[in-house]
Design an enzyme around this catalytic site. Structure first.
Site, mmCIF file in Angstrom:
data_model
loop_
_atom_site.group_PDB
_atom_site.id
_atom_site.type_symbol
_atom_site.label_atom_id
_atom_site.label_comp_id
_atom_site.label_asym_id
_atom_site.label_seq_id
_atom_site.Cartn_x
_atom_site.Cartn_y
_atom_site.Cartn_z
ATOM 1 N N GLY A 72 44.923 45.666 42.229
ATOM 2 C CA GLY A 72 45.043 46.971 41.168
ATOM 3 C C GLY A 72 44.034 47.243 40.261
ATOM 4 O O GLY A 72 43.907 48.421 39.931
ATOM 5 N N ASP A 73 43.378 46.167 39.617
ATOM 6 C CA ASP A 73 42.282 46.445 38.538
ATOM 7 C C ASP A 73 41.172 47.028 39.313
ATOM 8 O O ASP A 73 40.318 48.027 38.637
ATOM 9 C CB ASP A 73 41.763 45.275 37.918
ATOM 10 C CG ASP A 73 43.041 44.376 37.325
ATOM 11 O OD1 ASP A 73 44.045 45.132 37.083
ATOM 12 O OD2 ASP A 73 43.199 43.210 37.656
#
Length: 313
Positions: free
Chosen positions: A254-255
């Site tokens: 997600g990052d």
């Protein structure tokens, strides 16, 4: 330049093991230790992709000193406010196909330290065009602080991307000035909108994106894990599907997506290109054991397999 902000930085320790005995002794042969926190994963991805950036936020104590040394060793420029309290540790345990995370809350931040950081943030805003704020707020910082950061960025015409959850996200959405982009996952989006849908329910996902809670935010991406993501880009809705891969460690994917979004928005690329790169970064991260590290030799192959389709509103 992109400014990444990590208010609750950590040292992330990853144990990879074939078996986990919850009632006995576990001996680990493979240990990875990195400067962590969601914003620092974003920083590593941007650096690996050749993007100019500055990593900022809060660090403190011997753990904070380790974080600074690790980033400097990787060649990632950083300007942190050093607090009076120790930065936290986070532990990830990967055993077979299972992933377990043990996350410390973090130590309280003194009011004087927060004031000093606010002044540093205003200074860093002058040098950046895009701001990626990621992760939780440590104790001692008001829940509406991310909203204040978004307001400060908008005053200078900066795009502020916010990737957080829980009370901090709800407070940011209730602020007078909203972030330019948010990226809730499916569960977080359900909590914010009161709707329940599945990744295959495209009509339901579109209705979720068009909920009143999101109406003043130009970009809203709902991440669907291995199902890809659906994104509202101003008045367009784009559905992105990713190829099936054998994930090694999905932590940090997600990052990596946020890094791709920030990179594309900073470069003023078209939405399809922005989303395609972001999805590619997310997949590449899942193929490596270390969060925030991409298998860049596979970039072109994965990039070509990202399917993006525009949905009617």
């Amino acid at each position: 330049m992109i400014l990444t902000v990590t208010m609750n930085a950590s040292v992330d320790i990853t144990y990879v093991m074939d078996h986990l005995d919850t009632d006995g002794v576990n001996r680990v042969t493979h240990v990875a230790k990195t400067a962590g926190g969601k914003g620092l994963n974003v920083s590593r991805v941007l650096h690996q992709a050749g993007q100019e950036l500055m990593a900022g936020g809060l660090i403190g104590g011997t753990t904070g000193a380790y974080i600074r040394r690790a980033l400097e060793k990787q060649g990632i420029p950083c300007r942190f406010l050093e607090t009076r309290t120790e930065s936290r540790n986070n532990i990830s345990i990967i055993h077979g196909s299972h992933n377990m995370e043990i996350l410390e809350q973090g130590n309280p931040v003194a009011e004087e330290d927060l004031k000093a950081f606010s002044a540093l943030y205003e200074e860093l805003l002058k040098e950046a065009d895009t701001i990626a704020i990621s992760g939780s707020l440590p104790p001692g910082i008001p829940e509406d602080y991310y909203g204040l950061m978004a307001e400060a960025g908008k005053r200078l015409g900066r795009k502020v991307l916010l990737d957080t959850s829980g009370k901090a996200l709800k407070a940011a959405l209730a602020s007078p000035v909203k972030p330019f982009l948010i990226k809730p996952n499916e569960k977080e989006a359900e909590e914010l909108t009161g709707r329940t849908v599945c990744p295959e329910d495209t009509a339901g996902l579109k209705e979720m994106l068009l909920s009143p809670v999101f109406e003043d935010i130009p970009w809203v991406m709902i991440s669907l894990g291995a199902g890809g993501a659906i994104t509202k880009c101003h008045d367009r809705i784009l559905l992105a599907r990713v190829p099936a891969v054998r994930a090694v460690n999905p932590i940090g994917s997600g990052d990596s997506v946020i890094a791709g979004l920030a990179m594309g928005l900073s470069r003023k690329e078209d939405p399809e290109t922005v989303i395609r790169r972001a999805m590619t970064f997310g997949v590449l991260n899942a193929l490596d054991e270390t969060p925030g590290h991409l298998k860049m030799d596979l970039y072109e192959d994965i990039y070509r397999q990202i399917d993006i389709k525009e949905e009617s509103r």
